[in-house]
Design a protein around this motif. Structure first.
Motif, PDB file in Angstrom:
ATOM      1  N   LEU A   1      13.396  21.011  -0.444  1.00  0.00           N
ATOM      2  CA  LEU A   1      14.503  20.176   0.001  1.00  0.00           C
ATOM      3  C   LEU A   1      14.906  19.159  -1.054  1.00  0.00           C
ATOM      4  O   LEU A   1      16.099  18.931  -1.286  1.00  0.00           O
ATOM      5  CB  LEU A   1      14.112  19.468   1.301  1.00  0.00           C
ATOM      6  N   PHE A   2      13.930  18.547  -1.722  1.00  0.00           N
ATOM      7  CA  PHE A   2      14.233  17.496  -2.694  1.00  0.00           C
ATOM      8  C   PHE A   2      15.145  18.021  -3.800  1.00  0.00           C
ATOM      9  O   PHE A   2      16.207  17.451  -4.076  1.00  0.00           O
ATOM     10  CB  PHE A   2      12.942  16.941  -3.295  1.00  0.00           C
ATOM     11  N   CYS A   3      14.741  19.113  -4.449  1.00  0.00           N
ATOM     12  CA  CYS A   3      15.523  19.651  -5.564  1.00  0.00           C
ATOM     13  C   CYS A   3      16.817  20.292  -5.081  1.00  0.00           C
ATOM     14  O   CYS A   3      17.856  20.182  -5.747  1.00  0.00           O
ATOM     15  CB  CYS A   3      14.689  20.655  -6.349  1.00  0.00           C
TER      16      CYS A   3
ATOM     17  N   ASP B   1       0.825  -1.208   0.000  1.00  0.00           N
ATOM     18  CA  ASP B   1       0.000   0.000   0.000  1.00  0.00           C
ATOM     19  C   ASP B   1       0.856   1.254   0.000  1.00  0.00           C
ATOM     20  O   ASP B   1       0.538   2.243  -0.660  1.00  0.00           O
ATOM     21  CB  ASP B   1      -0.922   0.000   1.222  1.00  0.00           C
ATOM     22  N   ILE B   2       1.983   1.202   0.712  1.00  0.00           N
ATOM     23  CA  ILE B   2       2.858   2.379   0.811  1.00  0.00           C
ATOM     24  C   ILE B   2       3.528   2.672  -0.519  1.00  0.00           C
ATOM     25  O   ILE B   2       3.554   3.815  -0.984  1.00  0.00           O
ATOM     26  CB  ILE B   2       3.914   2.181   1.913  1.00  0.00           C
ATOM     27  N   ILE B   3       4.088   1.634  -1.158  1.00  0.00           N
ATOM     28  CA  ILE B   3       4.876   1.899  -2.369  1.00  0.00           C
ATOM     29  C   ILE B   3       4.106   1.634  -3.659  1.00  0.00           C
ATOM     30  O   ILE B   3       4.564   1.993  -4.740  1.00  0.00           O
ATOM     31  CB  ILE B   3       6.195   1.109  -2.380  1.00  0.00           C
ATOM     32  N   GLY B   4       2.917   0.986  -3.554  1.00  0.00           N
ATOM     33  CA  GLY B   4       2.060   0.841  -4.717  1.00  0.00           C
ATOM     34  C   GLY B   4       2.482  -0.219  -5.703  1.00  0.00           C
ATOM     35  O   GLY B   4       2.007  -0.235  -6.845  1.00  0.00           O
ATOM     36  N   ARG B   5       3.370  -1.114  -5.319  1.00  0.00           N
ATOM     37  CA  ARG B   5       3.819  -2.200  -6.202  1.00  0.00           C
ATOM     38  C   ARG B   5       4.509  -3.258  -5.350  1.00  0.00           C
ATOM     39  O   ARG B   5       4.699  -3.072  -4.153  1.00  0.00           O
ATOM     40  CB  ARG B   5       4.793  -1.684  -7.260  1.00  0.00           C
ATOM     41  N   GLN B   6       4.889  -4.365  -6.008  1.00  0.00           N
ATOM     42  CA  GLN B   6       5.596  -5.410  -5.280  1.00  0.00           C
ATOM     43  C   GLN B   6       7.004  -4.913  -4.946  1.00  0.00           C
ATOM     44  O   GLN B   6       7.715  -4.429  -5.830  1.00  0.00           O
ATOM     45  CB  GLN B   6       5.689  -6.677  -6.135  1.00  0.00           C
ATOM     46  N   PRO B   7       7.418  -4.990  -3.687  1.00  0.00           N
ATOM     47  CA  PRO B   7       8.730  -4.454  -3.315  1.00  0.00           C
ATOM     48  C   PRO B   7       9.876  -5.341  -3.775  1.00  0.00           C
ATOM     49  O   PRO B   7       9.695  -6.538  -4.015  1.00  0.00           O
ATOM     50  CB  PRO B   7       8.658  -4.418  -1.784  1.00  0.00           C
TER      51      PRO B   7
ATOM     52  N   GLY C   1      13.829   4.929   2.519  1.00  0.00           N
ATOM     53  CA  GLY C   1      14.136   3.547   2.166  1.00  0.00           C
ATOM     54  C   GLY C   1      13.683   3.118   0.791  1.00  0.00           C
ATOM     55  O   GLY C   1      13.945   1.988   0.383  1.00  0.00           O
ATOM     56  N   PHE C   2      13.041   4.014   0.024  1.00  0.00           N
ATOM     57  CA  PHE C   2      12.542   3.639  -1.287  1.00  0.00           C
ATOM     58  C   PHE C   2      13.297   4.405  -2.377  1.00  0.00           C
ATOM     59  O   PHE C   2      13.512   5.608  -2.286  1.00  0.00           O
ATOM     60  CB  PHE C   2      11.041   3.890  -1.373  1.00  0.00           C
ATOM     61  N   ASP C   3      13.664   3.644  -3.414  1.00  0.00           N
ATOM     62  CA  ASP C   3      14.535   4.160  -4.463  1.00  0.00           C
ATOM     63  C   ASP C   3      13.754   5.035  -5.436  1.00  0.00           C
ATOM     64  O   ASP C   3      12.783   4.585  -6.053  1.00  0.00           O
ATOM     65  CB  ASP C   3      15.167   2.974  -5.198  1.00  0.00           C
ATOM     66  N   PHE C   4      14.179   6.286  -5.578  1.00  0.00           N
ATOM     67  CA  PHE C   4      13.563   7.221  -6.523  1.00  0.00           C
ATOM     68  C   PHE C   4      14.273   7.197  -7.874  1.00  0.00           C
ATOM     69  O   PHE C   4      13.885   7.914  -8.780  1.00  0.00           O
ATOM     70  CB  PHE C   4      13.604   8.646  -5.960  1.00  0.00           C
ATOM     71  N   GLY C   5      15.321   6.407  -8.008  1.00  0.00           N
ATOM     72  CA  GLY C   5      16.010   6.302  -9.284  1.00  0.00           C
ATOM     73  C   GLY C   5      17.311   7.077  -9.319  1.00  0.00           C
ATOM     74  O   GLY C   5      17.734   7.691  -8.341  1.00  0.00           O
ATOM     75  N   PRO C   6      17.965   7.086 -10.480  1.00  0.00           N
ATOM     76  CA  PRO C   6      19.253   7.784 -10.617  1.00  0.00           C
ATOM     77  C   PRO C   6      19.081   9.300 -10.629  1.00  0.00           C
ATOM     78  O   PRO C   6      18.020   9.823 -10.974  1.00  0.00           O
ATOM     79  CB  PRO C   6      19.765   7.280 -11.968  1.00  0.00           C
TER      80      PRO C   6
ATOM     81  N   CYS D   1       5.260  10.879  -4.329  1.00  0.00           N
ATOM     82  CA  CYS D   1       6.250  11.959  -4.308  1.00  0.00           C
ATOM     83  C   CYS D   1       7.255  11.815  -5.441  1.00  0.00           C
ATOM     84  O   CYS D   1       7.845  12.803  -5.882  1.00  0.00           O
ATOM     85  CB  CYS D   1       6.966  11.997  -2.962  1.00  0.00           C
ATOM     86  N   LEU D   2       7.448  10.597  -5.926  1.00  0.00           N
ATOM     87  CA  LEU D   2       8.349  10.394  -7.056  1.00  0.00           C
ATOM     88  C   LEU D   2       7.833  11.144  -8.281  1.00  0.00           C
ATOM     89  O   LEU D   2       8.599  11.836  -8.969  1.00  0.00           O
ATOM     90  CB  LEU D   2       8.468   8.894  -7.339  1.00  0.00           C
ATOM     91  N   GLN D   3       6.541  11.037  -8.564  1.00  0.00           N
ATOM     92  CA  GLN D   3       5.960  11.747  -9.699  1.00  0.00           C
ATOM     93  C   GLN D   3       5.972  13.256  -9.481  1.00  0.00           C
ATOM     94  O   GLN D   3       6.204  14.021 -10.417  1.00  0.00           O
ATOM     95  CB  GLN D   3       4.520  11.257  -9.938  1.00  0.00           C
ATOM     96  N   ILE D   4       5.723  13.683  -8.250  1.00  0.00           N
ATOM     97  CA  ILE D   4       5.786  15.114  -7.936  1.00  0.00           C
ATOM     98  C   ILE D   4       7.180  15.645  -8.212  1.00  0.00           C
ATOM     99  O   ILE D   4       7.360  16.705  -8.810  1.00  0.00           O
ATOM    100  CB  ILE D   4       5.399  15.359  -6.464  1.00  0.00           C
ATOM    101  N   ALA D   5       8.187  14.884  -7.779  1.00  0.00           N
ATOM    102  CA  ALA D   5       9.579  15.313  -7.966  1.00  0.00           C
ATOM    103  C   ALA D   5       9.918  15.454  -9.444  1.00  0.00           C
ATOM    104  O   ALA D   5      10.578  16.416  -9.860  1.00  0.00           O
ATOM    105  CB  ALA D   5      10.519  14.309  -7.297  1.00  0.00           C
ATOM    106  N   LYS D   6       9.467  14.507 -10.257  1.00  0.00           N
ATOM    107  CA  LYS D   6       9.722  14.596 -11.694  1.00  0.00           C
ATOM    108  C   LYS D   6       9.112  15.863 -12.280  1.00  0.00           C
ATOM    109  O   LYS D   6       9.739  16.563 -13.086  1.00  0.00           O
ATOM    110  CB  LYS D   6       9.129  13.374 -12.410  1.00  0.00           C
ATOM    111  N   GLU D   7       7.873  16.161 -11.873  1.00  0.00           N
ATOM    112  CA  GLU D   7       7.172  17.331 -12.399  1.00  0.00           C
ATOM    113  C   GLU D   7       7.876  18.618 -12.004  1.00  0.00           C
ATOM    114  O   GLU D   7       8.070  19.516 -12.828  1.00  0.00           O
ATOM    115  CB  GLU D   7       5.733  17.326 -11.883  1.00  0.00           C
ATOM    116  N   ILE D   8       8.280  18.711 -10.737  1.00  0.00           N
ATOM    117  CA  ILE D   8       8.899  19.939 -10.252  1.00  0.00           C
ATOM    118  C   ILE D   8      10.281  20.139 -10.852  1.00  0.00           C
ATOM    119  O   ILE D   8      10.649  21.249 -11.248  1.00  0.00           O
ATOM    120  CB  ILE D   8       8.982  19.925  -8.712  1.00  0.00           C
ATOM    121  N   CYS D   9      11.055  19.058 -10.938  1.00  0.00           N
ATOM    122  CA  CYS D   9      12.432  19.200 -11.423  1.00  0.00           C
ATOM    123  C   CYS D   9      12.498  19.641 -12.867  1.00  0.00           C
ATOM    124  O   CYS D   9      13.495  20.205 -13.299  1.00  0.00           O
ATOM    125  CB  CYS D   9      13.189  17.890 -11.224  1.00  0.00           C
ATOM    126  N   ARG D  10      11.425  19.393 -13.620  1.00  0.00           N
ATOM    127  CA  ARG D  10      11.401  19.886 -15.004  1.00  0.00           C
ATOM    128  C   ARG D  10      11.412  21.409 -15.060  1.00  0.00           C
ATOM    129  O   ARG D  10      11.823  21.999 -16.055  1.00  0.00           O
ATOM    130  CB  ARG D  10      10.149  19.378 -15.725  1.00  0.00           C
TER     131      ARG D  10
END
Length: 282
Positions: free
Chosen positions: A180-182, A26-32, A253-258, A88-97
């Motif tokens: 903070l993220f960016c 439920d937290i990460i929305g996929r199989q860990p 603890g969850f990977d947001f990617g490179p 938050c991963l999708q939010i980060a992608k949108e903002i960083c653009r």
């Protein structure tokens, strides 16, 4: 981070109940992945062994009191749901653009992984008047009052500059556009970071709020105790975030990617050469 997924028989062998496993889903929305579950278990061993993993997970959501402090205007703003980590991963992608892609780090951290990362100043509890509010929530709020932050910023800047001159810290930078993220992306680039967010505030406010008066600090582990003593002497709030990593972004603890997913290399300017015309002979 390993992309190998894990079935429930392996999960049970790790001592994880079905309830806890379903909460992770439920937290990460996929199989860990195996690495994600291993990280989660390590966090539980450190912070939550006095209760079941399921009970500890149920407390991991960044749920606080009704977020009336976020806005003083439209009551509908207070109904904004707090995003989960995977969202938050999708939010980060949108903002960083929207952040200038030549906004790289000028801190000369020299690719050092394992540096400690701190935030000096108050933990942000709001995201009004931020890039996140404008781009993702389509909210336009009154700009936050900045007058009260000026003296705080000058004081923090003075202290951290002195610590940098004394070689106690490697670098420091203000938290700015994108929150903070960016700011951490550009502060640690070309490296990445692995951080944990405090549970006392909303996750989106912590990661994407642009409240002034907050600074990022990087230092070696050997200087940690002395740095904390200096912060205490200066009466400055200080929040441990995590460490620099090798080209990965990890939150709770969850990977947001490179890092390259969010920070584009600056565009190289084309070099133009000028050849003067040959003289015309009549």
């Amino acid at each position: 981070m390993s992309e190998q997924t894990i079935d429930f028989e392996q999960v049970e062998a790790m001592g994880i109940s079905r309830q806890a496993y379903e909460e992770v889903l439920d937290i990460i929305g996929r199989q860990p992945t195996i690495d994600e579950l291993s990280t989660l278990l390590a966090m539980w061993e450190s912070n939550g062994r006095q209760q079941s993993l399921y009970g500890w997970l149920r407390g991991q959501h960044h749920v606080v009191e009704r977020n009336d402090y976020l806005y003083s205007g439209d009551a509908g703003h207070r109904a904004i749901r707090e995003p989960k980590v995977k969202e938050c991963l999708q939010i980060a992608k949108e903002i960083c653009r929207s952040i200038p892609r030549n906004q790289g780090s000028q801190n000369n951290l020299s690719g050092q992984t394992g540096l400690l990362l701190y935030m000096v100043g108050n933990v942000s509890s709001e995201f009004a008047d931020s890039e996140y509010a404008r781009r993702c929530l389509h909210l336009v709020s009154e700009p936050m009052a900045v007058g009260g932050h000026d003296e705080d910023c000058q004081y923090i800047e003075m202290i951290l500059s002195a610590l940098k001159d004394g070689a106690l810290i490697e670098a420091h930078a203000a938290v700015g556009q994108g929150g903070l993220f960016c700011s951490l992306l550009h502060f640690t680039s070309p490296m990445g970071y692995d951080i944990l967010a405090p549970r006392e505030v909303r996750l989106d406010a912590f990661l994407f709020g642009e409240e002034l008066g907050r600074y990022l600090v990087a230092l070696s582990e050997a200087k940690d105790d002395e740095f904390l003593l200096k912060m205490d002497d200066a009466r400055l709030n200080c929040c441990f975030l995590g460490r620099t990593t090798k080209n990965r972004v990890v939150v709770d603890g969850f990977d947001f990617g490179p890092v390259s997913r969010y920070v584009q290399p600056p565009i190289k300017k084309k070099q133009f050469s000028f050849t003067p015309p040959s003289p015309v002979i009549f």
